[in-house]
Design a protein around this motif. Sequence first.
Motif, mmCIF file in Angstrom:
data_model
loop_
_atom_site.group_PDB
_atom_site.id
_atom_site.type_symbol
_atom_site.label_atom_id
_atom_site.label_comp_id
_atom_site.label_asym_id
_atom_site.label_seq_id
_atom_site.Cartn_x
_atom_site.Cartn_y
_atom_site.Cartn_z
ATOM 1 N N MET A 1 0.842 -1.196 0.000
ATOM 2 C CA MET A 1 0.000 0.000 0.000
ATOM 3 C C MET A 1 0.879 1.248 0.000
ATOM 4 N N GLU A 2 0.376 2.308 -0.627
ATOM 5 C CA GLU A 2 1.103 3.585 -0.653
ATOM 6 C C GLU A 2 0.427 4.547 0.319
ATOM 7 N N LEU A 3 1.192 5.014 1.294
ATOM 8 C CA LEU A 3 0.635 5.897 2.316
ATOM 9 C C LEU A 3 0.691 7.345 1.872
ATOM 10 N N THR A 4 -0.415 8.065 2.034
ATOM 11 C CA THR A 4 -0.447 9.501 1.773
ATOM 12 C C THR A 4 -1.142 10.194 2.934
ATOM 13 N N CYS A 5 -0.655 11.375 3.273
ATOM 14 C CA CYS A 5 -1.206 12.145 4.391
ATOM 15 C C CYS A 5 -2.055 13.277 3.827
ATOM 16 N N GLU A 6 -3.336 12.991 3.599
ATOM 17 C CA GLU A 6 -4.254 13.961 3.019
ATOM 18 C C GLU A 6 -5.320 14.304 4.055
ATOM 19 N N LEU A 7 -5.242 15.502 4.594
ATOM 20 C CA LEU A 7 -6.065 15.923 5.724
ATOM 21 C C LEU A 7 -7.049 17.025 5.331
ATOM 22 N N SER A 8 -8.050 17.197 6.160
ATOM 23 C CA SER A 8 -9.073 18.215 5.937
ATOM 24 C C SER A 8 -8.496 19.626 6.104
ATOM 25 N N PRO A 9 -9.030 20.607 5.366
ATOM 26 C CA PRO A 9 -8.633 21.995 5.601
ATOM 27 C C PRO A 9 -8.823 22.432 7.053
ATOM 28 N N LEU A 10 -9.794 21.841 7.742
ATOM 29 C CA LEU A 10 -10.013 22.155 9.151
ATOM 30 C C LEU A 10 -8.769 21.864 9.979
ATOM 31 N N VAL A 11 -8.077 20.784 9.673
ATOM 32 C CA VAL A 11 -6.851 20.435 10.396
ATOM 33 C C VAL A 11 -5.819 21.545 10.263
ATOM 34 N N PHE A 12 -5.643 22.038 9.057
ATOM 35 C CA PHE A 12 -4.617 23.047 8.826
ATOM 36 C C PHE A 12 -5.012 24.405 9.404
ATOM 37 N N ALA A 13 -6.294 24.715 9.384
ATOM 38 C CA ALA A 13 -6.752 25.953 10.019
ATOM 39 C C ALA A 13 -6.393 25.949 11.500
ATOM 40 N N PHE A 94 1.374 19.006 21.769
ATOM 41 C CA PHE A 94 0.931 19.766 20.609
ATOM 42 C C PHE A 94 -0.009 18.912 19.762
ATOM 43 N N GLY A 95 0.386 17.652 19.517
ATOM 44 C CA GLY A 95 -0.442 16.773 18.723
ATOM 45 C C GLY A 95 -1.782 16.478 19.370
ATOM 46 N N GLU A 96 -1.770 16.285 20.698
ATOM 47 C CA GLU A 96 -3.014 16.021 21.415
ATOM 48 C C GLU A 96 -3.950 17.221 21.344
ATOM 49 N N ASP A 97 -3.396 18.415 21.502
ATOM 50 C CA ASP A 97 -4.216 19.632 21.438
ATOM 51 C C ASP A 97 -4.807 19.828 20.050
ATOM 52 N N LEU A 98 -4.016 19.522 19.025
ATOM 53 C CA LEU A 98 -4.506 19.663 17.655
ATOM 54 C C LEU A 98 -5.647 18.692 17.389
ATOM 55 N N ARG A 99 -5.467 17.454 17.762
ATOM 56 C CA ARG A 99 -6.499 16.446 17.528
ATOM 57 C C ARG A 99 -7.786 16.813 18.272
ATOM 58 N N ASP A 119 -10.430 9.240 8.237
ATOM 59 C CA ASP A 119 -9.014 9.507 8.476
ATOM 60 C C ASP A 119 -8.625 10.970 8.287
ATOM 61 N N ARG A 120 -9.285 11.672 7.374
ATOM 62 C CA ARG A 120 -8.864 13.043 7.066
ATOM 63 C C ARG A 120 -9.058 14.006 8.230
ATOM 64 N N TRP A 121 -9.751 13.588 9.264
ATOM 65 C CA TRP A 121 -9.905 14.416 10.462
ATOM 66 C C TRP A 121 -9.164 13.810 11.658
ATOM 67 N N LYS A 122 -8.143 12.996 11.376
ATOM 68 C CA LYS A 122 -7.392 12.366 12.456
ATOM 69 C C LYS A 122 -5.907 12.714 12.356
ATOM 70 N N PRO A 123 -5.570 13.998 12.608
ATOM 71 C CA PRO A 123 -4.153 14.383 12.553
ATOM 72 C C PRO A 123 -3.403 13.863 13.772
ATOM 73 N N VAL A 124 -2.120 13.680 13.600
ATOM 74 C CA VAL A 124 -1.235 13.325 14.708
ATOM 75 C C VAL A 124 0.103 14.005 14.435
ATOM 76 N N VAL A 125 0.770 14.439 15.483
ATOM 77 C CA VAL A 125 2.106 15.028 15.342
ATOM 78 C C VAL A 125 3.067 14.124 16.099
ATOM 79 N N VAL A 126 3.944 13.466 15.356
ATOM 80 C CA VAL A 126 4.871 12.491 15.920
ATOM 81 C C VAL A 126 6.296 12.952 15.654
#
Length: 307
Positions: A1-13, A94-99, A119-126
């Motif tokens: 499988m090819e992994l891609t990190c495609e998230l909602s605009p809400l995450v970036f806001a 930081f990751g917990e606060d973002l999520r 998945d697009r609304w499940k950001p994580v900062v590792v």
Amino acid sequence: MELTCELSPLVFAELYRMLAADNERAELLEDRLTQIGRERSWLSEVADRYETTWQGNRKIATCIDDLVAVGADHSLLASWVLAVFQGSGSSYDFGEDLRKAVTTRLFAEVPNVPADIPDRWKPVVVGWTLGMVVGSVDQNLPVAPAMAPTDENVRAAYEGLVEHVLHLGNLDPPWPEMVGTSTFWRGTGLAEAMQPEAPDGQTAVTQMVIEVRRILPDHMGKIIGQHFSQFVERRNTLSHVASMPNRPPFIDVKEQARTWDQVRLTIMGITQFLCSQIALALKESASRAVREETWDELVWELVMFDE
């Protein structure tokens, strides 16, 4: 499988809004943004632009499936900014606060959100790398990072590990013995591959644990250290089966990877180490991954969702 990190605009806001409000690390951010010809005020501008995209998309959407994710290059740019914090401490809070911020707004602003959030609304900062949690095995694992490992073997091996974890999530525990114990082999192999200078597997795992403990809260780092303390010995037992001095017996090791709770720390340790290496690569890259024109190119993707 090819992994891609495609998230909602809400995450970036939410992510850029958090960065804009980070006064403690303002100098680091200012120095980082200077490399792409931006000032710190750009963070607020970007947050507002993603917010406009989110609201525009939300107004035209007739169901949750109409709420889109933006391309992976948006995650790469955000990770490039975050990478300046690499080496400055843990990214866990930081990751917990973002999520939490994303999840709270998602349920408040979107009707009929399923319990299994897409998945697009499940950001994580590792390790100061932005990622996306894939599937519903765990709240924070497995992770599709914003940038794939540069080594093609490491990339393929990590993608295989994520695919395996997703498969495990579909099985009822206790799992068949070899299904779970395979994580010992792949985990050790990845630790060795990500540190080709290490003379052997035990050294590679030990160095990995040292690095991971630097980027996790103390209590989590100690748990990771304990989990990996006999990791290579267990892998060797599985490979050779016969009892040997100073090595745990096969009949014990084969029972140590039959449930998600038993292998979770393995996946967590490998993910933390891989993402910290990605952040380091991004931190040291002033022009290859991100250029001055990157944001100007990405913002055009957002226009289609305006009111």
